[in-house]
Motif scaffolding. Sequence first.
Motif, PDB file in Angstrom:
ATOM      1  N   MET A  71      52.450  23.244 103.626  1.00 25.88           N
ATOM      2  CA  MET A  71      52.626  24.621 103.171  1.00 25.88           C
ATOM      3  C   MET A  71      53.857  25.243 103.835  1.00 25.88           C
ATOM      4  O   MET A  71      54.642  25.953 103.193  1.00 25.88           O
ATOM      5  CB  MET A  71      51.388  25.450 103.465  1.00 25.88           C
ATOM      6  N   VAL A  72      54.042  24.983 105.109  1.00 24.26           N
ATOM      7  CA  VAL A  72      55.242  25.464 105.802  1.00 24.26           C
ATOM      8  C   VAL A  72      56.492  24.824 105.200  1.00 24.26           C
ATOM      9  O   VAL A  72      57.527  25.489 105.033  1.00 24.26           O
ATOM     10  CB  VAL A  72      55.147  25.180 107.314  1.00 24.26           C
ATOM     11  N   ALA A  73      56.408  23.556 104.842  1.00 18.81           N
ATOM     12  CA  ALA A  73      57.555  22.885 104.208  1.00 18.81           C
ATOM     13  C   ALA A  73      57.917  23.551 102.889  1.00 18.81           C
ATOM     14  O   ALA A  73      59.104  23.685 102.551  1.00 18.81           O
ATOM     15  CB  ALA A  73      57.240  21.402 103.998  1.00 18.81           C
ATOM     16  N   VAL A  74      56.915  23.976 102.122  1.00 19.33           N
ATOM     17  CA  VAL A  74      57.188  24.700 100.879  1.00 19.33           C
ATOM     18  C   VAL A  74      57.903  26.013 101.187  1.00 19.33           C
ATOM     19  O   VAL A  74      58.884  26.376 100.527  1.00 19.33           O
ATOM     20  CB  VAL A  74      55.873  24.958 100.112  1.00 19.33           C
ATOM     21  N   ALA A  75      57.446  26.724 102.202  1.00 23.97           N
ATOM     22  CA  ALA A  75      58.106  27.980 102.584  1.00 23.97           C
ATOM     23  C   ALA A  75      59.554  27.735 102.995  1.00 23.97           C
ATOM     24  O   ALA A  75      60.459  28.497 102.635  1.00 23.97           O
ATOM     25  CB  ALA A  75      57.336  28.654 103.715  1.00 23.97           C
ATOM     26  N   GLU A  76      59.793  26.674 103.725  1.00 21.48           N
ATOM     27  CA  GLU A  76      61.155  26.366 104.176  1.00 21.48           C
ATOM     28  C   GLU A  76      62.073  25.981 103.013  1.00 21.48           C
ATOM     29  O   GLU A  76      63.289  26.128 103.107  1.00 21.48           O
ATOM     30  CB  GLU A  76      61.123  25.235 105.210  1.00 21.48           C
ATOM     31  N   ALA A  77      61.490  25.492 101.920  1.00 17.64           N
ATOM     32  CA  ALA A  77      62.296  25.050 100.774  1.00 17.64           C
ATOM     33  C   ALA A  77      62.617  26.182  99.804  1.00 17.64           C
ATOM     34  O   ALA A  77      63.376  25.983  98.853  1.00 17.64           O
ATOM     35  CB  ALA A  77      61.566  23.933 100.024  1.00 17.64           C
ATOM     36  N   LEU A  78      62.056  27.353 100.030  1.00 17.83           N
ATOM     37  CA  LEU A  78      62.287  28.465  99.114  1.00 17.83           C
ATOM     38  C   LEU A  78      63.720  28.972  99.191  1.00 17.83           C
ATOM     39  O   LEU A  78      64.339  28.974 100.263  1.00 17.83           O
ATOM     40  CB  LEU A  78      61.349  29.631  99.450  1.00 17.83           C
ATOM     41  N   GLU A  79      64.226  29.450  98.046  1.00 12.35           N
ATOM     42  CA  GLU A  79      65.464  30.213  98.036  1.00 12.35           C
ATOM     43  C   GLU A  79      65.149  31.651  98.451  1.00 12.35           C
ATOM     44  O   GLU A  79      64.004  31.992  98.740  1.00 12.35           O
ATOM     45  CB  GLU A  79      66.076  30.201  96.624  1.00 12.35           C
ATOM     46  N   GLY A  80      66.169  32.500  98.488  1.00  9.27           N
ATOM     47  CA  GLY A  80      65.959  33.898  98.810  1.00  9.27           C
ATOM     48  C   GLY A  80      65.031  34.566  97.809  1.00  9.27           C
ATOM     49  O   GLY A  80      65.120  34.316  96.602  1.00  9.27           O
ATOM     50  N   GLN A  81      64.158  35.438  98.295  1.00  5.80           N
ATOM     51  CA  GLN A  81      63.131  36.062  97.461  1.00  5.80           C
ATOM     52  C   GLN A  81      63.126  37.577  97.653  1.00  5.80           C
ATOM     53  O   GLN A  81      63.411  38.078  98.732  1.00  5.80           O
ATOM     54  CB  GLN A  81      61.747  35.519  97.841  1.00  5.80           C
ATOM     55  N   LEU A  82      62.765  38.285  96.586  1.00  5.93           N
ATOM     56  CA  LEU A  82      62.503  39.711  96.731  1.00  5.93           C
ATOM     57  C   LEU A  82      61.264  39.936  97.585  1.00  5.93           C
ATOM     58  O   LEU A  82      61.225  40.838  98.425  1.00  5.93           O
ATOM     59  CB  LEU A  82      62.292  40.353  95.357  1.00  5.93           C
ATOM     60  N   THR A  83      60.231  39.128  97.348  1.00  7.85           N
ATOM     61  CA  THR A  83      58.975  39.288  98.084  1.00  7.85           C
ATOM     62  C   THR A  83      58.379  37.931  98.430  1.00  7.85           C
ATOM     63  O   THR A  83      58.678  36.916  97.801  1.00  7.85           O
ATOM     64  CB  THR A  83      57.920  40.067  97.260  1.00  7.85           C
ATOM     65  N   ALA A  84      57.510  37.958  99.428  1.00  8.66           N
ATOM     66  CA  ALA A  84      56.596  36.839  99.708  1.00  8.66           C
ATOM     67  C   ALA A  84      55.291  37.477 100.155  1.00  8.66           C
ATOM     68  O   ALA A  84      55.284  38.535 100.791  1.00  8.66           O
ATOM     69  CB  ALA A  84      57.152  35.925 100.788  1.00  8.66           C
ATOM     70  N   THR A  85      54.173  36.836  99.810  1.00  7.54           N
ATOM     71  CA  THR A  85      52.856  37.417 100.069  1.00  7.54           C
ATOM     72  C   THR A  85      51.986  36.440 100.836  1.00  7.54           C
ATOM     73  O   THR A  85      51.989  35.235 100.554  1.00  7.54           O
ATOM     74  CB  THR A  85      52.167  37.798  98.746  1.00  7.54           C
ATOM     75  N   LEU A  86      51.218  36.974 101.786  1.00  9.08           N
ATOM     76  CA  LEU A  86      50.212  36.202 102.505  1.00  9.08           C
ATOM     77  C   LEU A  86      48.834  36.748 102.147  1.00  9.08           C
ATOM     78  O   LEU A  86      48.551  37.929 102.365  1.00  9.08           O
ATOM     79  CB  LEU A  86      50.419  36.317 104.016  1.00  9.08           C
ATOM     80  N   GLN A  87      47.985  35.896 101.586  1.00 11.44           N
ATOM     81  CA  GLN A  87      46.569  36.205 101.426  1.00 11.44           C
ATOM     82  C   GLN A  87      45.870  35.606 102.644  1.00 11.44           C
ATOM     83  O   GLN A  87      45.827  34.387 102.819  1.00 11.44           O
ATOM     84  CB  GLN A  87      46.029  35.614 100.129  1.00 11.44           C
ATOM     85  N   LEU A  88      45.329  36.455 103.514  1.00 11.74           N
ATOM     86  CA  LEU A  88      44.779  35.960 104.772  1.00 11.74           C
ATOM     87  C   LEU A  88      43.570  36.774 105.200  1.00 11.74           C
ATOM     88  O   LEU A  88      43.397  37.924 104.792  1.00 11.74           O
ATOM     89  CB  LEU A  88      45.848  35.975 105.868  1.00 11.74           C
ATOM     90  N   ASP A  89      42.745  36.155 106.015  1.00  9.76           N
ATOM     91  CA  ASP A  89      41.640  36.827 106.700  1.00  9.76           C
ATOM     92  C   ASP A  89      41.872  36.692 108.197  1.00  9.76           C
ATOM     93  O   ASP A  89      42.089  35.576 108.701  1.00  9.76           O
ATOM     94  CB  ASP A  89      40.295  36.193 106.335  1.00  9.76           C
ATOM     95  N   MET A  90      41.850  37.799 108.894  1.00 10.93           N
ATOM     96  CA  MET A  90      42.009  37.772 110.349  1.00 10.93           C
ATOM     97  C   MET A  90      40.628  37.796 111.016  1.00 10.93           C
ATOM     98  O   MET A  90      39.703  38.424 110.507  1.00 10.93           O
ATOM     99  CB  MET A  90      42.840  38.974 110.794  1.00 10.93           C
ATOM    100  N   PRO A  91      40.462  37.094 112.143  1.00 13.92           N
ATOM    101  CA  PRO A  91      41.492  36.348 112.873  1.00 13.92           C
ATOM    102  C   PRO A  91      41.607  34.882 112.448  1.00 13.92           C
ATOM    103  O   PRO A  91      42.425  34.143 112.993  1.00 13.92           O
ATOM    104  CB  PRO A  91      41.004  36.446 114.319  1.00 13.92           C
ATOM    105  N   THR A  92      40.825  34.480 111.445  1.00 15.09           N
ATOM    106  CA  THR A  92      40.776  33.064 111.071  1.00 15.09           C
ATOM    107  C   THR A  92      42.155  32.503 110.757  1.00 15.09           C
ATOM    108  O   THR A  92      42.492  31.378 111.166  1.00 15.09           O
ATOM    109  CB  THR A  92      39.852  32.883 109.848  1.00 15.09           C
ATOM    110  N   ASP A  93      42.950  33.272 110.025  1.00 17.51           N
ATOM    111  CA  ASP A  93      44.235  32.762 109.529  1.00 17.51           C
ATOM    112  C   ASP A  93      45.428  33.161 110.397  1.00 17.51           C
ATOM    113  O   ASP A  93      46.581  33.036 109.962  1.00 17.51           O
ATOM    114  CB  ASP A  93      44.459  33.266 108.098  1.00 17.51           C
ATOM    115  N   ARG A  94      45.169  33.633 111.596  1.00 20.98           N
ATOM    116  CA  ARG A  94      46.267  34.119 112.439  1.00 20.98           C
ATOM    117  C   ARG A  94      47.318  33.036 112.696  1.00 20.98           C
ATOM    118  O   ARG A  94      48.518  33.260 112.504  1.00 20.98           O
ATOM    119  CB  ARG A  94      45.713  34.631 113.774  1.00 20.98           C
ATOM    120  N   GLU A  95      46.895  31.861 113.113  1.00 21.66           N
ATOM    121  CA  GLU A  95      47.861  30.810 113.460  1.00 21.66           C
ATOM    122  C   GLU A  95      48.619  30.321 112.226  1.00 21.66           C
ATOM    123  O   GLU A  95      49.816  30.063 112.288  1.00 21.66           O
ATOM    124  CB  GLU A  95      47.142  29.648 114.156  1.00 21.66           C
TER     125      GLU A  95
END
Length: 498
Positions: free
Chosen positions: A401-425
């Motif tokens: 998933m991090v590799a996909v993020a690193e491969a992105l071109e410039g974006q207007l937005t990016a979104t994180l769907q997360l639950d804290m604290p489970t997804d903190r790391e």
Amino acid sequence: MLSGLHFIDGTWVSSDTQLDAPDSPLAGVHQVSDVQIGAAARAARAAFRPYSSTKTQDRATFLEAIAEEIDVRGDQITEAAVAESGLPQARLVGERGRTTGQLRMFANLILSESYPETRHDPALPDRQPLARPDLRLTHIPLGPVVVFGASNFPLAFSTAGGDTASALAAGCPVIVKGHPAHPATAELVAKAIEAAIARCGMPKATFQMVHGAANEVGASLVQHPEITAVGFTGSLGAGRALFNLCAARPVPIPFFGELGSINPVFCLPGAVASRGAAIGAAWVGSLTMGAGQFCTNPGVLIGVTSAGFDAVQTSVATALTMAAPQKMLTDRICETYRDTVEGMSNKLEVLGVGTGEGGIRMGRPVAFKTDAATWLATPDLHHEIFGAAGMVVACDDADQMVAVAEALEGQLTATLQLDMPTDREAALALLPALRERAGRILCNGYPTGVEVASAMTHGGPYPAATDSRTTSVGTMAINRWLRPISYQDFPSELLPES
């Protein structure tokens, strides 16, 4: 009466060539000539000094008057925009409110104590080994600005939209290149600005508008030596071509282009485990909003393979079965969308598709599915599809998933769907790449719907925009049309008001 004419130096003028205006109350529009472009550019230059010298109170009153004149013509403007764009009435009423709201926002900005930004370094005559002079910095308008109307926002990003409002607030005359998809709407709004010019006694060429379908019109406008900056919202191909022309001029000028984005949504493990079905349904709602014709359309949904992410995908497929085809902005946009979807269908698995058959100018929503390895290896999948077509990308693990993020071109937005604290790391692992690639990062939301506010950034690293340091939405948009100037050891009576 609607005419399809150009508005140049305070007069509605015709051309020898006329063009059809399908789906418009207009029978046709006139094709602007190079001679007329030259006349408009020279008129804008002549208007620049008197207009830029007006007091901020007078410019604020002018912006308020434009908003009032648009409101007076509101029903007629909405009726024309519905006919031309195919967008629903409620959406356009809201967009009209956003347009007048932006005008009033910039009126308030230029009256505030924070505008323009100023700095002062007092003289230090006794400093050793050298004295320091008195230095005062302020910001001044650049000069005549060309604004290109956008197809997907016939009001808020077009004739009197954010580019025009911010440039007029800064003290720059504006020439609008009306979008051929909504010429009647553009003319009605231009008439509102004409009325405001007369009410407020502004120079006739403070605002002008021309029509034209050919690429040569845009080239002639941005290359004219009297033009000092350009605002553009549209496709990457057209925007990059105009950007290159601005850079290639004998005296290059700034080109502020907002060129679109795939706006990735990253679904982190804790979030999909607790609410995967809700995430999938909400993503489809955002994806299909406005027939997917928003620059912030969330085109890619990314998660790690799991039971929770399976629930996301099942929800996506189910929600799409209830999503009907929607009318798109133009026949050409719809045709391009259908061709792109057909091509993608030959390459990728179809996860879900909208219900019903698409009629004339109707785009049917669809979602495709692929794995992260395929997505990473196929750069063609990284590009925006203008319409309600999305892609779900399944990763093997958090590192992929991090590799996909690193491969992105410039974006207007990016979104994180997360639950804290489970997804903190997991969130902390993604944020370095997303900060480098996005102008706006959302948490537990969806990017469609851009708040017009001082803290908003609607821009991002290329190709989302041509200058990641600024924005086309919010009060900071005015900085695009200003430049700093320093006065050294100046008598106070010779300094500008600011």
